[in-house]
Design an enzyme around this catalytic site. Structure first.
Site, short mmCIF file in Angstrom:
data_model
loop_
_atom_site.label_atom_id
_atom_site.label_comp_id
_atom_site.label_asym_id
_atom_site.label_seq_id
_atom_site.Cartn_x
_atom_site.Cartn_y
_atom_site.Cartn_z
N HIS A 16 0.82 -1.23 -0.19
CA HIS A 16 -0.04 0.03 -0.03
C HIS A 16 0.87 1.18 0.00
O HIS A 16 1.43 1.64 1.02
CB HIS A 16 -0.73 0.08 1.24
CG HIS A 16 -1.97 1.25 1.18
ND1 HIS A 16 -3.08 0.86 1.63
CD2 HIS A 16 -1.56 2.59 1.08
CE1 HIS A 16 -3.83 2.21 1.38
NE2 HIS A 16 -2.99 3.14 1.31
N HIS A 18 1.45 5.51 -1.40
CA HIS A 18 1.09 6.62 -2.50
C HIS A 18 2.59 7.23 -2.98
O HIS A 18 3.26 7.75 -2.10
CB HIS A 18 0.46 7.56 -1.50
CG HIS A 18 -0.83 7.08 -0.84
ND1 HIS A 18 -2.15 7.45 -1.49
CD2 HIS A 18 -1.01 6.32 0.29
CE1 HIS A 18 -2.82 6.87 -0.71
NE2 HIS A 18 -2.37 6.14 0.32
N LEU A 19 2.49 7.35 -4.25
CA LEU A 19 3.63 7.71 -4.82
C LEU A 19 3.67 9.23 -5.52
O LEU A 19 4.52 10.07 -5.83
CB LEU A 19 4.13 6.88 -5.96
CG LEU A 19 4.98 5.44 -5.62
CD1 LEU A 19 5.36 4.69 -7.01
CD2 LEU A 19 6.18 5.90 -4.76
N ASN A 44 -5.02 7.31 -6.03
CA ASN A 44 -6.03 8.56 -5.60
C ASN A 44 -5.20 9.96 -6.08
O ASN A 44 -4.66 10.84 -5.14
CB ASN A 44 -6.15 8.57 -4.42
CG ASN A 44 -5.03 8.72 -3.19
OD1 ASN A 44 -3.88 8.24 -3.56
ND2 ASN A 44 -5.15 9.36 -2.07
N LYS A 102 -9.21 -0.17 -5.99
CA LYS A 102 -9.23 0.48 -4.71
C LYS A 102 -10.55 1.29 -4.60
O LYS A 102 -11.14 1.88 -5.32
CB LYS A 102 -8.04 1.71 -4.52
CG LYS A 102 -8.19 2.33 -3.39
CD LYS A 102 -7.73 1.40 -2.00
CE LYS A 102 -7.79 2.24 -0.88
NZ LYS A 102 -7.04 3.15 -0.37
N HIS A 139 -10.59 1.15 1.65
CA HIS A 139 -10.37 2.14 2.64
C HIS A 139 -11.75 2.09 3.72
O HIS A 139 -12.71 2.37 3.28
CB HIS A 139 -10.36 3.61 2.17
CG HIS A 139 -9.94 4.77 3.10
ND1 HIS A 139 -8.80 5.18 3.18
CD2 HIS A 139 -10.69 5.04 4.05
CE1 HIS A 139 -8.87 5.99 4.22
NE2 HIS A 139 -10.13 5.96 4.81
N HIS A 177 -4.63 -0.92 5.66
CA HIS A 177 -4.30 0.11 6.93
C HIS A 177 -5.22 -0.19 7.97
O HIS A 177 -5.79 0.87 8.46
CB HIS A 177 -4.05 1.41 6.33
CG HIS A 177 -5.13 2.17 5.74
ND1 HIS A 177 -6.42 2.18 5.73
CD2 HIS A 177 -4.81 2.79 4.54
CE1 HIS A 177 -6.78 2.90 4.89
NE2 HIS A 177 -6.00 3.30 4.10
N ASP A 250 1.50 2.40 3.72
CA ASP A 250 0.68 3.69 3.45
C ASP A 250 1.49 5.02 3.37
O ASP A 250 1.11 5.97 3.97
CB ASP A 250 -0.51 3.87 4.55
CG ASP A 250 -1.57 4.81 4.15
OD1 ASP A 250 -1.56 5.19 2.85
OD2 ASP A 250 -2.42 5.12 4.97
O1 DOR Z 1 -3.60 9.47 5.52
C1 DOR Z 1 -3.83 9.26 4.41
N1 DOR Z 1 -3.40 9.80 3.55
N2 DOR Z 1 -4.78 8.22 4.27
C2 DOR Z 1 -5.27 8.19 3.06
O2 DOR Z 1 -6.24 7.12 2.97
C3 DOR Z 1 -5.07 8.71 1.80
C4 DOR Z 1 -3.31 9.36 2.15
C5 DOR Z 1 -2.96 10.23 0.99
O3 DOR Z 1 -3.42 10.12 -0.12
O4 DOR Z 1 -2.73 11.10 1.50
ZN ZN Z 2 -3.31 5.06 1.60
#
Ligand code: DOR
Ligand code: ZN
Length: 359
Positions: A16, A18-19, A44, A102, A139, A177, A250
């Site tokens: 999991h 986020h890039l 996202n 997702k 989520h 998460h 995450d």
């Molecule tokens: O803390 C978070 N940040 N939770 C998420 O579900 C998304 C993520 C983000 O993309 O910043």
């Molecule tokens: Zn996330």
């Protein structure tokens, strides 16, 4: 028996991550690519990655930000909306371009506005996913502002996740998460079709960290850290060796200025030290012999992939490794790196490839 000072494990994956895109992608990717074999890439972005062609284009941008022939493999996901096209998703999965889908409840977190408003609206898509064995990554928080923010995961499990799984019993679901004892108990009580990713920070901090001596925006993420009893349940699950729990960092970078502000963003950036904190937790729990299962074996087994075919070595030093407090983003922003005392003494001594810039 002397305490372990060296541990060798199969190269881990991050299930999991986020890039982001553009300059942020360039700044954060080297930390993940330096260590992990693969990572599940969250969709996202703004606008979100909704179609297979968009996932392929995003994968291209990720690969372009890596040195040529770099072995890191991004595993792409699609962002589920009320109008997702099942045929596109099926084709993306069958060609290997897309690994999972997702589900963000609309409004739950960063860039979730286009998310699902009611899982009944995506029933035919979920049926198609169940048929082809494509995982749904969830989520797990309700968005009702009347529900206490610390209860939103537990309420989601009871009112959305469980009913959805009863309607689609063959669907393969990852509760992303997980932050509560309720989530751990739910996964453990089910016979099949559900697993959970767990972040290093939810193994390390509880909700007190958000308010330690003042308001701490860099400890704010969603789902928010909960009470200590929940952290303990997560630690038991992660260190149990049970194949239904695996590492998903995450890691979610935001420019520091967008966190240190009124209405700061949710997200903790831990890519540079997530494995080191995870090793610290497993050592504290007397479970270093199960670190490999959590970080390197359970995830591939759930995703029906082979584990990575090379290994890394972690060694315990006398003093913490000097990691940067922040990293620089081209264009002038900086991103704070997760830090919670005690800073781990574990460090990678073999298997890490060179990483990028510091602030
Ligand atoms: O803390 C978070 N940040 N939770 C998420 O579900 C998304 C993520 C983000 O993309 O910043
Ligand atoms: Zn996330």
């Amino acid at each position: 028996m002397a305490a372990a000072k060296r541990i060798e494990i199969v190269r881990p994956d991050d299930w999991h991550l986020h890039l982001r895109d553009g300059a942020m992608l360039e700044a954060v990717l080297p930390y993940t690519a330096a260590l992990y074999g693969r990572a599940i890439i969250m969709p996202n972005l703004a606008p979100p990655v909704r179609m297979t062609a968009e996932a392929e284009a995003y994968e291209g941008r990720i690969r372009a930000a890596l040195p040529e022939d770099h072995p890191f493999r991004p595993l792409m996901t699609l962002y589920l909306t009320d109008t997702t096209d099942a045929a596109d998703l099926r084709a993306g999965f069958e060609s290997g371009a897309v690994t999972a889908v997702k589900l963000y409840p609309a409004g739950a977190t960063t860039n979730s506005e286009s998310g699902v408003t009611d899982t009944a609206k995506v029933a035919s898509v979920l049926d198609a996913m169940a048929e082809i064995g494509m995982p749904l990554l969830v989520h797990g928080e309700v968005t009702d502002p009347d529900v206490d923010v610390f209860d939103r995961e537990a309420v989601f499990i009871d009112t959305v996740l469980d009913p959805m799984r009863r309607r689609h019993p063959d669907l393969r679901v990852v509760l992303e998460h997980a932050t509560t004892a309720r989530a751990v108990d739910y996964v453990l009580a089910e016979k099949q079709g559900i697993a959970a990713s767990i972040t290093p920070h939810h193994l390390v901090i509880n909700r007190n960290a958000l308010f330690a001596g003042g308001l701490r925006p860099h400890m704010y993420c969603l789902p928010i850290a909960k009470r200590e009893e929940n952290r303990q349940a997560l630690r038991r699950a992660a260190t149990s060796g049970d194949g239904r729990f695996f590492l998903g960092t995450d890691s979610a970078p935001h420019p520091a200025r967008l966190k240190e502000t009124d209405c700061g963003c949710a997200g903790i950036f831990n890519a540079p030290n997530a494995l080191e904190y995870t090793a610290r937790v497993f050592e504290e729990e007397g479970a270093l012999d199960r670190l490999e299962a959590f970080c390197s074996l359970n995830g591939p087994a759930f995703y029906r992939l082979l584990p990575n075919d090379d290994r890394i070595v972690l060694e315990k030093g006398e003093t913490p490794e000097s990691l940067p407090d922040s990293i620089a983003v081209p264009g002038g922003d900086s991103v704070r790196v997760f830090r919670a005392d005690p800073v781990p003494l574990w460090r990678l001594s073999a298997g890490r490839r060179p990483v990028g810039r510091t602030a």
